[in-house]
Design a protein around this motif. Structure first.
Motif, PDB file in Angstrom:
ATOM      1  N   TYR A   1      -5.242 -17.245   6.621  1.00 17.25           N
ATOM      2  CA  TYR A   1      -5.011 -16.151   7.563  1.00 17.25           C
ATOM      3  C   TYR A   1      -6.094 -15.077   7.529  1.00 17.25           C
ATOM      4  N   VAL A   2      -6.654 -14.842   6.351  1.00 11.86           N
ATOM      5  CA  VAL A   2      -7.703 -13.826   6.207  1.00 11.86           C
ATOM      6  C   VAL A   2      -8.819 -14.362   5.322  1.00 11.86           C
ATOM      7  N   SER A   3     -10.012 -13.851   5.543  1.00 12.77           N
ATOM      8  CA  SER A   3     -11.161 -14.314   4.753  1.00 12.77           C
ATOM      9  C   SER A   3     -11.248 -13.619   3.399  1.00 12.77           C
ATOM     10  N   GLY A   4     -10.520 -12.515   3.250  1.00 14.43           N
ATOM     11  CA  GLY A   4     -10.556 -11.772   1.997  1.00 14.43           C
ATOM     12  C   GLY A   4      -9.843 -10.434   2.146  1.00 14.43           C
ATOM     13  N   ARG A   5      -9.889  -9.638   1.096  1.00 14.68           N
ATOM     14  CA  ARG A   5      -9.199  -8.345   1.065  1.00 14.68           C
ATOM     15  C   ARG A   5      -9.711  -7.392   2.147  1.00 14.68           C
ATOM     16  N   LYS A   6     -11.024  -7.367   2.334  1.00  8.07           N
ATOM     17  CA  LYS A   6     -11.596  -6.453   3.312  1.00  8.07           C
ATOM     18  C   LYS A   6     -11.058  -6.743   4.720  1.00  8.07           C
ATOM     19  N   GLN A   7     -11.019  -8.004   5.110  1.00  8.59           N
ATOM     20  CA  GLN A   7     -10.477  -8.338   6.422  1.00  8.59           C
ATOM     21  C   GLN A   7      -8.988  -8.002   6.494  1.00  8.59           C
ATOM     22  N   LEU A   8      -8.260  -8.262   5.428  1.00  6.13           N
ATOM     23  CA  LEU A   8      -6.839  -7.929   5.403  1.00  6.13           C
ATOM     24  C   LEU A   8      -6.635  -6.432   5.624  1.00  6.13           C
ATOM     25  N   LEU A   9      -7.419  -5.604   4.921  1.00  4.91           N
ATOM     26  CA  LEU A   9      -7.282  -4.155   5.079  1.00  4.91           C
ATOM     27  C   LEU A   9      -7.654  -3.712   6.496  1.00  4.91           C
TER      28      LEU A   9
ATOM     29  N   ILE B   1       0.844  -1.204   0.000  1.00  2.00           N
ATOM     30  CA  ILE B   1       0.000   0.000   0.000  1.00  2.00           C
ATOM     31  C   ILE B   1       0.872   1.244   0.000  1.00  2.00           C
ATOM     32  N   ASP B   2       1.897   1.249   0.841  1.00  2.00           N
ATOM     33  CA  ASP B   2       2.797   2.403   0.914  1.00  2.00           C
ATOM     34  C   ASP B   2       3.480   2.681  -0.430  1.00  2.00           C
ATOM     35  N   GLN B   3       3.879   1.616  -1.121  1.00  2.00           N
ATOM     36  CA  GLN B   3       4.632   1.778  -2.366  1.00  2.00           C
ATOM     37  C   GLN B   3       3.759   2.009  -3.597  1.00  2.00           C
ATOM     38  N   HIS B   4       2.588   1.354  -3.632  1.00  2.00           N
ATOM     39  CA  HIS B   4       1.803   1.366  -4.872  1.00  2.00           C
ATOM     40  C   HIS B   4       0.361   1.850  -4.707  1.00  2.00           C
ATOM     41  N   GLY B   5      -0.067   2.110  -3.486  1.00  2.00           N
ATOM     42  CA  GLY B   5      -1.423   2.569  -3.253  1.00  2.00           C
ATOM     43  C   GLY B   5      -2.370   1.434  -2.924  1.00  2.00           C
ATOM     44  N   LEU B   6      -3.496   1.813  -2.368  1.00  3.99           N
ATOM     45  CA  LEU B   6      -4.487   0.855  -1.897  1.00  3.99           C
ATOM     46  C   LEU B   6      -5.037  -0.018  -3.030  1.00  3.99           C
ATOM     47  N   ALA B   7      -5.263   0.573  -4.185  1.00  6.05           N
ATOM     48  CA  ALA B   7      -5.850  -0.163  -5.304  1.00  6.05           C
ATOM     49  C   ALA B   7      -4.939  -1.298  -5.777  1.00  6.05           C
ATOM     50  N   ALA B   8      -3.636  -1.163  -5.586  1.00  2.00           N
ATOM     51  CA  ALA B   8      -2.690  -2.186  -6.039  1.00  2.00           C
ATOM     52  C   ALA B   8      -2.673  -3.418  -5.141  1.00  2.00           C
ATOM     53  N   LEU B   9      -3.235  -3.293  -3.949  1.00  2.00           N
ATOM     54  CA  LEU B   9      -3.231  -4.431  -3.037  1.00  2.00           C
ATOM     55  C   LEU B   9      -4.401  -5.356  -3.335  1.00  2.00           C
ATOM     56  N   THR B  10      -4.077  -6.486  -3.909  1.00  2.00           N
ATOM     57  CA  THR B  10      -5.044  -7.562  -4.118  1.00  2.00           C
ATOM     58  C   THR B  10      -4.434  -8.805  -3.492  1.00  2.00           C
ATOM     59  N   LEU B  11      -5.254  -9.788  -3.223  1.00  2.00           N
ATOM     60  CA  LEU B  11      -4.702 -11.022  -2.669  1.00  2.00           C
ATOM     61  C   LEU B  11      -3.734 -11.689  -3.652  1.00  2.00           C
ATOM     62  N   PRO B  12      -4.022 -11.716  -4.960  1.00  2.00           N
ATOM     63  CA  PRO B  12      -3.028 -12.277  -5.887  1.00  2.00           C
ATOM     64  C   PRO B  12      -1.707 -11.493  -5.908  1.00  2.00           C
TER      65      PRO B  12
ATOM     66  N   LEU C   1       4.793 -12.375  -1.760  1.00  2.00           N
ATOM     67  CA  LEU C   1       5.208 -13.287  -0.688  1.00  2.00           C
ATOM     68  C   LEU C   1       5.749 -14.610  -1.230  1.00  2.00           C
ATOM     69  N   GLY C   2       5.562 -14.835  -2.523  1.00  2.00           N
ATOM     70  CA  GLY C   2       6.046 -16.058  -3.131  1.00  2.00           C
ATOM     71  C   GLY C   2       5.220 -17.283  -2.771  1.00  2.00           C
ATOM     72  N   VAL C   3       3.923 -17.072  -2.588  1.00  2.00           N
ATOM     73  CA  VAL C   3       3.019 -18.176  -2.257  1.00  2.00           C
ATOM     74  C   VAL C   3       1.822 -18.120  -3.202  1.00  2.00           C
ATOM     75  N   LYS C   4       0.998 -19.142  -3.155  1.00  2.00           N
ATOM     76  CA  LYS C   4      -0.227 -19.147  -3.944  1.00  2.00           C
ATOM     77  C   LYS C   4      -1.307 -18.359  -3.206  1.00  2.00           C
ATOM     78  N   SER C   5      -2.169 -17.716  -3.957  1.00  2.00           N
ATOM     79  CA  SER C   5      -3.247 -16.900  -3.369  1.00  2.00           C
ATOM     80  C   SER C   5      -4.067 -17.676  -2.356  1.00  2.00           C
TER      81      SER C   5
END
Length: 183
Positions: free
Chosen positions: A47-55, A20-31, A37-41
């Motif tokens: 850890y989280v149910s979706g983007r909203k919980q992550l945010l 978010i700091d580097q690219h903005g909120l819109a750039a943050l997606t789970l993929p 992170l080098g993992v599969k979505s």
């Protein structure tokens, strides 16, 4: 690159904050986060149910840092001086924290029991414990609303020509008017 066995919620939140700091909120997606992170979505859903919980969790983690800053800087203050100091600390923290600023702009999208709102309530409880209002009758909810409103004005394009001193003066006048109107 984070291996799946090394992945945890704290690493997820830290990397999301960085994105978010580097690219903005819109750039943050789970993929995009999974790629960073080098993992599969799918592994993020452990850890989280979706983007909203992550945010919400990212916002809550940033507010915890703000809370610590308030504790460190408000002890020994009370009354109007404490209110202004509280407001300044909150405003300056949010203005320099792109992730939190972006998430707070969408605060109305979160439920009352989401992590971010729970941390905001803890800030209000902290202010009560520190007795920053002194004898003032000002509502801490109103104070925080005023601070957030002014933060969003600070970052709007219409105020870019205003000097920092002018912004601070106008901001303090707003807080003092709020205090006086609640007296």
């Amino acid at each position: 690159m984070v291996k799946k066995r090394d992945l945890n919620l704290d690493k997820l939140i830290a990397k999301a904050t960085e994105l978010i700091d580097q690219h903005g909120l819109a750039a943050l997606t789970l993929p995009s986060l999974a790629k960073e992170l080098g993992v599969k979505s799918q592994s993020l859903y452990h850890y989280v149910s979706g983007r909203k919980q992550l945010l919400s969790l990212v916002g809550a983690s940033r507010i915890k840092l703000l809370s610590q800053k308030l504790i460190e800087n408000l002890l020994g203050f009370s009354g109007v001086e404490a209110l202004l100091k509280f407001a300044d600390i909150v405003r300056n923290f949010i203005l320099t924290d792109q992730a939190l600023l972006s998430i707070l702009y969408h605060l109305n999208e979160y439920q009352q029991d989401d992590a971010i709102n729970q941390e905001i309530l803890k800030i209000i409880e902290l202010a009560e414990k520190l007795n920053i209002r002194g004898d003032s009758k000002v509502s801490l909810h109103a104070l925080i609303g005023a601070v957030l409103g002014y933060v969003f004005l600070d970052v709007s394009a219409s105020f870019t020509k205003e000097s920092a001193a002018e912004a601070d003066r106008g901001y303090h006048e707003l807080i003092l008017q709020l205090v006086q109107s609640q007296a």
